[in-house]
Design a protein around this motif. Sequence first.
Motif, mmCIF file in Angstrom:
data_model
loop_
_atom_site.group_PDB
_atom_site.id
_atom_site.type_symbol
_atom_site.label_atom_id
_atom_site.label_comp_id
_atom_site.label_asym_id
_atom_site.label_seq_id
_atom_site.Cartn_x
_atom_site.Cartn_y
_atom_site.Cartn_z
ATOM 1 N N LEU A 21 0.828 -1.213 0.000
ATOM 2 C CA LEU A 21 0.000 0.000 0.000
ATOM 3 C C LEU A 21 0.858 1.256 0.000
ATOM 4 N N VAL A 22 1.907 1.254 0.820
ATOM 5 C CA VAL A 22 2.790 2.419 0.876
ATOM 6 C C VAL A 22 3.463 2.643 -0.469
ATOM 7 N N LEU A 23 3.942 1.576 -1.086
ATOM 8 C CA LEU A 23 4.604 1.707 -2.389
ATOM 9 C C LEU A 23 3.617 2.126 -3.478
ATOM 10 N N LEU A 24 2.388 1.659 -3.391
ATOM 11 C CA LEU A 24 1.370 2.006 -4.386
ATOM 12 C C LEU A 24 1.037 3.493 -4.356
ATOM 13 N N PHE A 25 0.985 4.055 -3.138
ATOM 14 C CA PHE A 25 0.637 5.469 -2.992
ATOM 15 C C PHE A 25 1.849 6.298 -2.570
ATOM 16 N N ARG A 26 3.033 5.891 -3.003
ATOM 17 C CA ARG A 26 4.263 6.556 -2.555
ATOM 18 C C ARG A 26 4.319 8.022 -2.944
ATOM 19 N N SER A 27 3.706 8.383 -4.067
ATOM 20 C CA SER A 27 3.757 9.788 -4.485
ATOM 21 C C SER A 27 2.986 10.693 -3.525
ATOM 22 N N ARG A 28 2.001 10.135 -2.841
ATOM 23 C CA ARG A 28 1.227 10.907 -1.866
ATOM 24 C C ARG A 28 1.760 10.746 -0.443
ATOM 25 N N VAL A 29 2.462 9.648 -0.217
ATOM 26 C CA VAL A 29 2.941 9.362 1.136
ATOM 27 C C VAL A 29 4.225 10.120 1.454
ATOM 28 N N PHE A 30 5.178 10.118 0.510
ATOM 29 C CA PHE A 30 6.507 10.660 0.768
ATOM 30 C C PHE A 30 6.613 12.121 0.333
ATOM 31 N N SER A 31 7.471 12.847 1.053
ATOM 32 C CA SER A 31 7.706 14.264 0.775
ATOM 33 C C SER A 31 9.044 14.517 0.098
ATOM 34 N N LEU A 32 10.047 13.681 0.378
ATOM 35 C CA LEU A 32 11.395 13.897 -0.131
ATOM 36 C C LEU A 32 11.537 13.347 -1.546
ATOM 37 N N PRO A 33 12.497 13.869 -2.317
ATOM 38 C CA PRO A 33 12.769 13.350 -3.665
ATOM 39 C C PRO A 33 13.234 11.895 -3.625
ATOM 40 N N ASN A 34 13.082 11.215 -4.763
ATOM 41 C CA ASN A 34 13.399 9.786 -4.837
ATOM 42 C C ASN A 34 14.855 9.484 -4.504
ATOM 43 N N VAL A 35 15.783 10.357 -4.935
ATOM 44 C CA VAL A 35 17.197 10.084 -4.683
ATOM 45 C C VAL A 35 17.480 10.077 -3.180
ATOM 46 N N GLN A 36 16.830 10.938 -2.438
ATOM 47 C CA GLN A 36 16.998 10.966 -0.986
ATOM 48 C C GLN A 36 16.338 9.749 -0.340
ATOM 49 N N LEU A 37 15.158 9.375 -0.845
ATOM 50 C CA LEU A 37 14.458 8.225 -0.291
ATOM 51 C C LEU A 37 15.273 6.946 -0.466
ATOM 52 N N ARG A 38 15.905 6.786 -1.624
ATOM 53 C CA ARG A 38 16.729 5.598 -1.854
ATOM 54 C C ARG A 38 17.928 5.568 -0.911
ATOM 55 N N GLY A 39 18.562 6.728 -0.702
ATOM 56 C CA GLY A 39 19.691 6.786 0.218
ATOM 57 C C GLY A 39 19.299 6.468 1.644
ATOM 58 N N ILE A 40 18.161 6.994 2.086
ATOM 59 C CA ILE A 40 17.677 6.732 3.445
ATOM 60 C C ILE A 40 17.328 5.261 3.617
ATOM 61 N N PHE A 41 16.656 4.690 2.618
ATOM 62 C CA PHE A 41 16.272 3.279 2.669
ATOM 63 C C PHE A 41 17.508 2.387 2.763
ATOM 64 N N ALA A 42 18.546 2.728 2.002
ATOM 65 C CA ALA A 42 19.784 1.934 2.033
ATOM 66 C C ALA A 42 20.431 1.981 3.410
ATOM 67 N N ILE A 43 20.415 3.139 4.068
ATOM 68 C CA ILE A 43 20.988 3.252 5.412
ATOM 69 C C ILE A 43 20.193 2.406 6.405
ATOM 70 N N HIS A 44 18.872 2.421 6.288
ATOM 71 C CA HIS A 44 18.044 1.599 7.173
ATOM 72 C C HIS A 44 18.325 0.111 6.976
ATOM 73 N N ILE A 45 18.455 -0.315 5.723
ATOM 74 C CA ILE A 45 18.744 -1.725 5.444
ATOM 75 C C ILE A 45 20.087 -2.120 6.056
ATOM 76 N N ALA A 46 21.085 -1.272 5.864
ATOM 77 C CA ALA A 46 22.418 -1.563 6.419
ATOM 78 C C ALA A 46 22.357 -1.655 7.936
ATOM 79 N N ARG A 47 21.603 -0.752 8.571
ATOM 80 C CA ARG A 47 21.486 -0.780 10.034
ATOM 81 C C ARG A 47 20.812 -2.062 10.521
ATOM 82 N N LEU A 48 19.767 -2.499 9.841
ATOM 83 C CA LEU A 48 19.067 -3.710 10.252
ATOM 84 C C LEU A 48 19.929 -4.956 10.077
#
Length: 306
Positions: free
Chosen positions: A186-213
Motif C-alpha cells: 500500500l505504501v509503495l502504491l501510494f508513494r507519491s502521496r505518502v513521501f515528501s522527499l525526492p526519490n534520490v533521498q528516499l533511496r539513500g535513506i532506505f539503504a541506510i536503514h537496510i544496512a542498520r538492520l
Amino acid sequence: MATQLMHEGDQFSVPSLPALIDKRLNWQGWLSGLLSLAFVCTIIWKIRDFGFAQSLKTLPTSLTFWLAFAGYYLALPSSEWLIFRRLWKIPFAGFVALLRKMVSNEVLLGYSGEVYFYTWARARAQLTTAPFGAIKDVSILSALAGNLITLLMMVLAWPLVGTVAPQFHAKAVLLSAAAMLGVSMLVLLFRSRVFSLPNVQLRGIFAIHIARLVVTTILSGVMWHAALPDVSLAWLILLATLQLLVTRLPFVPNKELVFASLAIFLIGNDGTVATLIAVIASCILATHLLLGAILTCGELVKVAKG
C-alpha cells in the motif's frame, strides 16, 4: 526566504522554507518540557519495579558480548544521525536528541520520540526547513526496511521451525507476513502521496536503514553466541527472526521485554536461552532508564533556564 541548509550539488539537499519558530509563543519549549516531565515520571515508575540486584547476578562477562551490545544499542540513533546529518547538517547535539528519541519510544510510548525530535528540530534556528515531512519519511522507510528484512529472515528461518521450535505457530507467522506485505504494498502504491522527499533521498535513506538492520541482526547473534557459545545457529536465526517480528509492532514500548516474554513463552522458562534473552532485555531496559534519566534531566534544566 531562509538560506538553504546544503549546497545544491549535495545529494541530500532540501529546499528552504520560511523559518518556523515563533519566539513569542515558544510552544516547542513547553511541549518538550511536558514530554520530559512525563518521561521522568515513567522512568521513576519503571525503576521502582526493576530488579537491578537480581539482573546483576546473571550478567555476561564476555568482552565480545558487551562490544556487540554497545554497537546494537547505538546502531539506530547512529544511522538516523547519519541520515539527518545529510539532510540538515545537524551537529553532534542531534545525535543526543536522536538517542533521546529512541529512549522515549521504548520507555514512554511508541512514536512519542518522533514528537520530541520534531519539537527539537523546529526549535533549532539553523533548521529552517519544515522537519515534519523528513521525519515522517524516515520513519516510514524504517518500517518498510524492517518489513523487508523480517520477511527475508522468515524465509530463512521457515525450514528450521519444525525441527527446532515446533511450538511456533505457522498460522500466526503467515498472518504476520501477509500483514507486512500488505502494508508495504500500500505504501509503495501510494508513494507519491505518502513521501515528501525526492526519490534520490528516499533511496539513500532506505539503504541506510537496510544496512542498520543487517548490522543489528548480526550483532544480536554475536551477543547470544558470545554468552552461550553452545547455542545452535538454527536457534540464533529463529530468535533473530522473532525479534524482528516484535520490532514491527506499532505503539508498543519496551519491545525488548515483549520479545523476551514471547520468546520465554515459546521456549520455556528452564532453558539457558530463555535466561539469556531475559538478561539482554533487562540490560537494554536498564540502559534506557539510565540514559533517559540523564538526558531528560538535562532537558528540564534547559527548559527551566530558558
